[in-house]
Design a protein around this motif. Structure first.
Motif, PDB file in Angstrom:
ATOM      1  N   ALA A  64       0.832  -1.206   0.000  1.00 42.15           N
ATOM      2  CA  ALA A  64       0.000   0.000   0.000  1.00 42.15           C
ATOM      3  C   ALA A  64       0.867   1.256   0.000  1.00 42.15           C
ATOM      4  O   ALA A  64       0.581   2.221  -0.726  1.00 42.15           O
ATOM      5  N   ALA A  65       1.935   1.249   0.783  1.00 41.25           N
ATOM      6  CA  ALA A  65       2.845   2.398   0.809  1.00 41.25           C
ATOM      7  C   ALA A  65       3.547   2.556  -0.533  1.00 41.25           C
ATOM      8  O   ALA A  65       3.706   3.669  -1.041  1.00 41.25           O
ATOM      9  N   ARG A  66       3.965   1.446  -1.125  1.00 38.21           N
ATOM     10  CA  ARG A  66       4.638   1.497  -2.431  1.00 38.21           C
ATOM     11  C   ARG A  66       3.725   2.091  -3.492  1.00 38.21           C
ATOM     12  O   ARG A  66       4.132   2.954  -4.274  1.00 38.21           O
ATOM     13  N   ILE A  67       2.478   1.657  -3.512  1.00 32.25           N
ATOM     14  CA  ILE A  67       1.531   2.169  -4.509  1.00 32.25           C
ATOM     15  C   ILE A  67       1.325   3.667  -4.322  1.00 32.25           C
ATOM     16  O   ILE A  67       1.342   4.440  -5.293  1.00 32.25           O
ATOM     17  N   GLY A  68       1.142   4.096  -3.083  1.00 28.82           N
ATOM     18  CA  GLY A  68       0.928   5.520  -2.822  1.00 28.82           C
ATOM     19  C   GLY A  68       2.117   6.373  -3.220  1.00 28.82           C
ATOM     20  O   GLY A  68       1.964   7.420  -3.859  1.00 28.82           O
ATOM     21  N   ILE A  69       3.313   5.934  -2.850  1.00 27.07           N
ATOM     22  CA  ILE A  69       4.527   6.698  -3.177  1.00 27.07           C
ATOM     23  C   ILE A  69       4.744   6.730  -4.683  1.00 27.07           C
ATOM     24  O   ILE A  69       4.995   7.787  -5.271  1.00 27.07           O
ATOM     25  N   ASN A  70       4.648   5.578  -5.318  1.00 25.48           N
ATOM     26  CA  ASN A  70       4.928   5.482  -6.751  1.00 25.48           C
ATOM     27  C   ASN A  70       3.931   6.298  -7.572  1.00 25.48           C
ATOM     28  O   ASN A  70       4.314   7.009  -8.505  1.00 25.48           O
ATOM     29  N   ARG A  71       2.669   6.225  -7.219  1.00 33.89           N
ATOM     30  CA  ARG A  71       1.650   6.969  -7.966  1.00 33.89           C
ATOM     31  C   ARG A  71       1.872   8.472  -7.847  1.00 33.89           C
ATOM     32  O   ARG A  71       1.788   9.211  -8.830  1.00 33.89           O
ATOM     33  N   GLN A  72       2.175   8.919  -6.636  1.00 30.06           N
ATOM     34  CA  GLN A  72       2.411  10.350  -6.422  1.00 30.06           C
ATOM     35  C   GLN A  72       3.666  10.811  -7.171  1.00 30.06           C
ATOM     36  O   GLN A  72       3.674  11.880  -7.776  1.00 30.06           O
ATOM     37  N   LEU A  73       4.725  10.006  -7.122  1.00 31.55           N
ATOM     38  CA  LEU A  73       5.959  10.380  -7.819  1.00 31.55           C
ATOM     39  C   LEU A  73       5.750  10.431  -9.329  1.00 31.55           C
ATOM     40  O   LEU A  73       6.243  11.347  -9.995  1.00 31.55           O
ATOM     41  N   GLN A  74       5.048   9.467  -9.879  1.00 28.64           N
ATOM     42  CA  GLN A  74       4.818   9.475 -11.323  1.00 28.64           C
ATOM     43  C   GLN A  74       3.990  10.674 -11.749  1.00 28.64           C
ATOM     44  O   GLN A  74       4.216  11.252 -12.810  1.00 28.64           O
ATOM     45  N   LYS A  75       3.041  11.059 -10.907  1.00 31.92           N
ATOM     46  CA  LYS A  75       2.181  12.193 -11.243  1.00 31.92           C
ATOM     47  C   LYS A  75       2.931  13.522 -11.120  1.00 31.92           C
ATOM     48  O   LYS A  75       2.816  14.389 -11.980  1.00 31.92           O
ATOM     49  N   GLU A  76       3.713  13.676 -10.063  1.00 34.46           N
ATOM     50  CA  GLU A  76       4.359  14.959  -9.779  1.00 34.46           C
ATOM     51  C   GLU A  76       5.724  15.116 -10.450  1.00 34.46           C
ATOM     52  O   GLU A  76       6.080  16.202 -10.882  1.00 34.46           O
ATOM     53  N   VAL A  77       6.502  14.048 -10.501  1.00 37.63           N
ATOM     54  CA  VAL A  77       7.894  14.140 -10.947  1.00 37.63           C
ATOM     55  C   VAL A  77       8.076  13.584 -12.356  1.00 37.63           C
ATOM     56  O   VAL A  77       8.882  14.095 -13.123  1.00 37.63           O
ATOM     57  N   GLY A  78       7.339  12.545 -12.686  1.00 36.43           N
ATOM     58  CA  GLY A  78       7.516  11.879 -13.977  1.00 36.43           C
ATOM     59  C   GLY A  78       8.357  10.623 -13.814  1.00 36.43           C
ATOM     60  O   GLY A  78       9.273  10.575 -12.994  1.00 36.43           O
ATOM     61  N   ARG A  79       8.050   9.616 -14.595  1.00 32.58           N
ATOM     62  CA  ARG A  79       8.690   8.308 -14.443  1.00 32.58           C
ATOM     63  C   ARG A  79      10.198   8.349 -14.679  1.00 32.58           C
ATOM     64  O   ARG A  79      10.945   7.561 -14.109  1.00 32.58           O
ATOM     65  N   ALA A  80      10.665   9.263 -15.503  1.00 34.50           N
ATOM     66  CA  ALA A  80      12.083   9.298 -15.870  1.00 34.50           C
ATOM     67  C   ALA A  80      12.948  10.057 -14.866  1.00 34.50           C
ATOM     68  O   ALA A  80      14.163  10.121 -15.037  1.00 34.50           O
ATOM     69  N   ASN A  81      12.355  10.616 -13.813  1.00 33.93           N
ATOM     70  CA  ASN A  81      13.114  11.501 -12.928  1.00 33.93           C
ATOM     71  C   ASN A  81      13.286  10.974 -11.506  1.00 33.93           C
ATOM     72  O   ASN A  81      13.615  11.747 -10.609  1.00 33.93           O
ATOM     73  N   PHE A  82      13.059   9.696 -11.276  1.00 29.44           N
ATOM     74  CA  PHE A  82      13.252   9.149  -9.932  1.00 29.44           C
ATOM     75  C   PHE A  82      13.530   7.655 -10.015  1.00 29.44           C
ATOM     76  O   PHE A  82      13.293   7.010 -11.032  1.00 29.44           O
ATOM     77  N   HIS A  83      14.047   7.130  -8.923  1.00 30.76           N
ATOM     78  CA  HIS A  83      14.220   5.684  -8.743  1.00 30.76           C
ATOM     79  C   HIS A  83      13.737   5.362  -7.334  1.00 30.76           C
ATOM     80  O   HIS A  83      14.289   5.854  -6.355  1.00 30.76           O
ATOM     81  N   LEU A  84      12.699   4.546  -7.234  1.00 27.93           N
ATOM     82  CA  LEU A  84      12.123   4.143  -5.951  1.00 27.93           C
ATOM     83  C   LEU A  84      12.482   2.695  -5.682  1.00 27.93           C
ATOM     84  O   LEU A  84      12.366   1.846  -6.567  1.00 27.93           O
ATOM     85  N   LYS A  85      12.927   2.412  -4.457  1.00 28.79           N
ATOM     86  CA  LYS A  85      13.326   1.046  -4.092  1.00 28.79           C
ATOM     87  C   LYS A  85      12.760   0.692  -2.726  1.00 28.79           C
ATOM     88  O   LYS A  85      12.838   1.485  -1.793  1.00 28.79           O
ATOM     89  N   ILE A  86      12.198  -0.526  -2.620  1.00 28.08           N
ATOM     90  CA  ILE A  86      11.798  -1.071  -1.321  1.00 28.08           C
ATOM     91  C   ILE A  86      13.024  -1.768  -0.749  1.00 28.08           C
ATOM     92  O   ILE A  86      13.594  -2.649  -1.387  1.00 28.08           O
ATOM     93  N   ARG A  87      13.429  -1.389   0.462  1.00 29.84           N
ATOM     94  CA  ARG A  87      14.687  -1.883   1.031  1.00 29.84           C
ATOM     95  C   ARG A  87      14.506  -3.082   1.960  1.00 29.84           C
ATOM     96  O   ARG A  87      15.483  -3.602   2.485  1.00 29.84           O
ATOM     97  N   THR A  88      13.274  -3.512   2.208  1.00 27.30           N
ATOM     98  CA  THR A  88      13.034  -4.660   3.084  1.00 27.30           C
ATOM     99  C   THR A  88      12.237  -5.717   2.331  1.00 27.30           C
ATOM    100  O   THR A  88      11.565  -5.417   1.345  1.00 27.30           O
TER     101      THR A  88
END
Length: 170
Positions: A64-88
């Motif tokens: 749920a946290a991954r979906i929320g973070i990823n959706r917000q980042l794609q909307k605000e920043v764009g897919r080409a401007n970030f790298h999101l990683k789950i560390r656990t």
């Protein structure tokens, strides 16, 4: 099956139960991806969610946290401007001793006899100060990335904070 509240599984009460080769019927993890965004570029800023208490985070909360973070980042920043990683990773298997309810439950239910329980899900055991999520991005998108990570913190069952690390200028 009714999902139990997260507070039932949040604390580290017993030692880790992870040996899946001895178990049958462990439900799969709901986490779909562990790396999202632009995986090829190196970014100078790393923002991370760091937990403040030792606890267990269920795989559903991580997803749920991954979906929320990823959706917000794609909307605000764009897919080409970030790298999101789950560390656990949710290695720990959660068990539950099912209890029958309703009329005639006393004849059906075993009570506390053989109360080991069946596997109902998985959880990641995290220590205080451990990074759970990390986002690498450019300096111009730091504020928007912080807002998206804040959205992910709301989905976790423990207090957490956002830590910013910048790569040294070369």
């Amino acid at each position: 099956m009714v999902r139990k509240p997260a507070k039932m599984y949040r604390n580290l009460a017993k030692k880790a139960y992870t040996r899946r080769e001895y178990m049958g019927g462990v439900p799969g993890s709901k986490i779909v991806q562990f790396d999202m965004g632009n995986l090829t570029e190196d970014y100078p800023v790393e923002l991370s969610i760091v937990v403040d208490e030792t606890c267990q985070i269920r795989h559903t909360a991580l997803e749920a946290a991954r979906i929320g973070i990823n959706r917000q980042l794609q909307k605000e920043v764009g897919r080409a401007n970030f790298h999101l990683k789950i560390r656990t990773f949710p290695h720990h298997v959660l068990r539950e001793n099912k209890q029958a309810t309703g009329a005639g439950a006393d004849r059906v239910s075993e009570g506390m006899r053989l109360a080991f329980g069946k596997a109902v899900g998985t959880a990641a055991r995290v220590e205080k100060g451990q990074k759970v999520f990390s986002v690498w991005t450019s300096p111009q998108y730091v504020d928007k990335a912080k807002v998206s990570l804040k959205r992910g913190i709301y989905k976790l069952p423990t207090p957490a904070r956002i830590v910013e690390e910048r790569a040294p200028a070369a």
